[in-house]
Design an enzyme around this catalytic site. Structure first.
Site, PDB file in Angstrom:
ATOM      1  N   ALA A 138       0.817  -1.209   0.000  1.00  0.00           N
ATOM      2  CA  ALA A 138       0.000   0.000   0.000  1.00  0.00           C
ATOM      3  C   ALA A 138       0.854   1.265   0.000  1.00  0.00           C
ATOM      4  O   ALA A 138       0.574   2.217  -0.736  1.00  0.00           O
ATOM      5  CB  ALA A 138      -0.937  -0.012   1.210  1.00  0.00           C
ATOM      6  N   LYS A 189      -1.138 -16.761  -1.416  1.00  0.00           N
ATOM      7  CA  LYS A 189       0.242 -16.306  -1.227  1.00  0.00           C
ATOM      8  C   LYS A 189       0.452 -15.798   0.193  1.00  0.00           C
ATOM      9  O   LYS A 189       1.582 -15.839   0.708  1.00  0.00           O
ATOM     10  CB  LYS A 189       0.607 -15.246  -2.264  1.00  0.00           C
ATOM     11  CG  LYS A 189      -0.268 -13.991  -2.238  1.00  0.00           C
ATOM     12  CD  LYS A 189       0.270 -12.905  -1.344  1.00  0.00           C
ATOM     13  CE  LYS A 189      -0.706 -11.751  -1.255  1.00  0.00           C
ATOM     14  NZ  LYS A 189      -0.209 -10.659  -0.386  1.00  0.00           N
ATOM     15  N   THR A 246       5.472 -10.706  -1.329  1.00  0.00           N
ATOM     16  CA  THR A 246       5.010 -10.875   0.049  1.00  0.00           C
ATOM     17  C   THR A 246       5.933 -11.759   0.871  1.00  0.00           C
ATOM     18  O   THR A 246       6.004 -11.624   2.086  1.00  0.00           O
ATOM     19  CB  THR A 246       3.579 -11.475   0.044  1.00  0.00           C
ATOM     20  OG1 THR A 246       2.795 -10.811  -0.945  1.00  0.00           O
ATOM     21  CG2 THR A 246       2.914 -11.278   1.383  1.00  0.00           C
ATOM     22  N   ASN A 254       2.010 -10.272   6.576  1.00  0.00           N
ATOM     23  CA  ASN A 254       1.978 -11.711   6.817  1.00  0.00           C
ATOM     24  C   ASN A 254       3.377 -12.255   7.096  1.00  0.00           C
ATOM     25  O   ASN A 254       3.569 -13.070   8.000  1.00  0.00           O
ATOM     26  CB  ASN A 254       1.356 -12.424   5.612  1.00  0.00           C
ATOM     27  CG  ASN A 254      -0.127 -12.151   5.501  1.00  0.00           C
ATOM     28  OD1 ASN A 254      -0.937 -12.726   6.210  1.00  0.00           O
ATOM     29  ND2 ASN A 254      -0.505 -11.231   4.610  1.00  0.00           N
ATOM     30  N   VAL A 278      -4.622  -6.068   9.641  1.00  0.00           N
ATOM     31  CA  VAL A 278      -5.017  -7.460   9.410  1.00  0.00           C
ATOM     32  C   VAL A 278      -3.944  -8.217   8.644  1.00  0.00           C
ATOM     33  O   VAL A 278      -3.389  -7.719   7.662  1.00  0.00           O
ATOM     34  CB  VAL A 278      -6.350  -7.504   8.613  1.00  0.00           C
ATOM     35  CG1 VAL A 278      -6.723  -8.949   8.274  1.00  0.00           C
ATOM     36  CG2 VAL A 278      -7.464  -6.840   9.417  1.00  0.00           C
TER      37      VAL A 278
END
Length: 313
Positions: A138, A189, A246, A254, A278
């Site tokens: 983001a 993912k 990621t 994550n 989150v």
């Protein structure tokens, strides 16, 4: 001028609103579940809790009123966490006009039903639906750093509309009609990124990380194909592209959770430190195993992450 209502003022929703406003040619509204956040963003022009350091343009209308965000919007862009998607879309469904397009930018699966986000939306409204996904942090989108995404829909013309309305000199969108492949790539993912974080937290080195990422894409592809997705989709931006980002990027939520697990910290303590942000991979792990059982797909990395997250391994 097109009107776009962004539903969800977390980091990703805010970044997309900033990107769309910077592009020009749009009237943008951004809905926040928290009235106090909407007020703060209106007064300061910044989303301090979720995306600090980036200015939300003054012409973005930040509102706690769903009807204000939805009314008259050509595109309703849903960027809520997966666990809230059904509730929020259920609230906006009666407000929607037939010609409004609903787009999901949420990378997750509904934990109880095992549905993808577009399936959740389709269960609540007959409006044309599309999805956007791909390798994105983001903060980098908000900063205007060059980024590529995938827009997908099974409804003719919808993916092209999203491409036309979202594309800018710093945001390039590719299109296809493989909604299942695009959404599952984006959701699965996150599970592999948790595992990559564990590898990092255990200081197992680059060889282990490369092996995990490679076997992770194989695992993701098996399930996506079993669910009706196309193998080549998982080899693209919304599959291996998003997976590499990621699993290796320091901005990955994550991966950060997985890293802390690898260091021996307890999950509740780690989540408390996220301050409301989150990590979708936690819920997606459970849903992915449910889909794997339904379709008879072997997912050993996902099984191990489930054991770590939920079974005390």
């Amino acid at each position: 001028m097109s009107r776009i209502g962004v539903i969800g003022a977390g980091a990703w929703g805010t970044a997309l609103a900033i990107s769309l406003a910077r592009r020009g040619g749009h009237s943008i509204s951004l809905w926040s579940y928290l009235p106090e956040l909407a007020q703060q963003m209106t007064e300061t022009g910044e989303n301090v809790p979720f995306l600090p350091g980036y200015t939300v343009p003054a012409d973005v209308v930040v509102t706690p009123d769903l009807s204000v965000a939805v009314a008259g919007a050509d595109i309703v862009l849903c960027v809520t966490p997966s666990e809230h998607m059904r509730r929020v879309v259920g609230q906006i469904a009666p407000m929607l006009k037939r010609d409004q397009i609903v787009v999901s930018a949420t990378k997750g699966l509904e934990e109880t039903s095992l549905l993808r986000m577009s399936q959740v939306i389709a269960s609540l409204t007959d409006n044309a639906c599309g999805v956007v996904s791909g390798p994105t942090f983001a903060a980098e989108v908000a900063a205007g750093i060059p980024t590529a995404l995938v827009a997908a829909s099974t409804v003719p013309g919808v993916a092209l509309t999203i491409q036309k309305e979202f594309g800018s000199p710093t945001l390039r969108l590719y299109t296809n009609d493989d909604v299942a492949g695009v959404e599952l790539g984006g959701a699965l993912k996150n599970v592999i990124a948790l595992a990559a974080g564990v590898v990092h937290g255990l200081d197992l080195g680059y060889n282990s990380a490369a092996a995990l990422i490679t076997r992770g894409i194989a695992e993701m592809t098996r399930l996506a194909v079993a669910c009706g997705g196309r193998r080549q989709t998982l080899a693209g931006l919304s599959g291996i592209g998003d997976l590499v980002l990621t699993c290796t990027g320091e901005l990955s939520r994550n991966r950060t959770v997985g890293t802390e697990l690898g260091k021996g910290r307890a999950l509740p303590e780690i989540l408390e430190g996220l301050h409301g942000k989150v990590a979708e991979g936690i819920r997606s792990t459970t849903a992915a195993l449910g889909l794997a059982a339904r379709y008879g797909v072997e997912m050993p990395i996902t099984e191990q992450m489930d054991a770590i997250l939920h079974r005390g391994k």
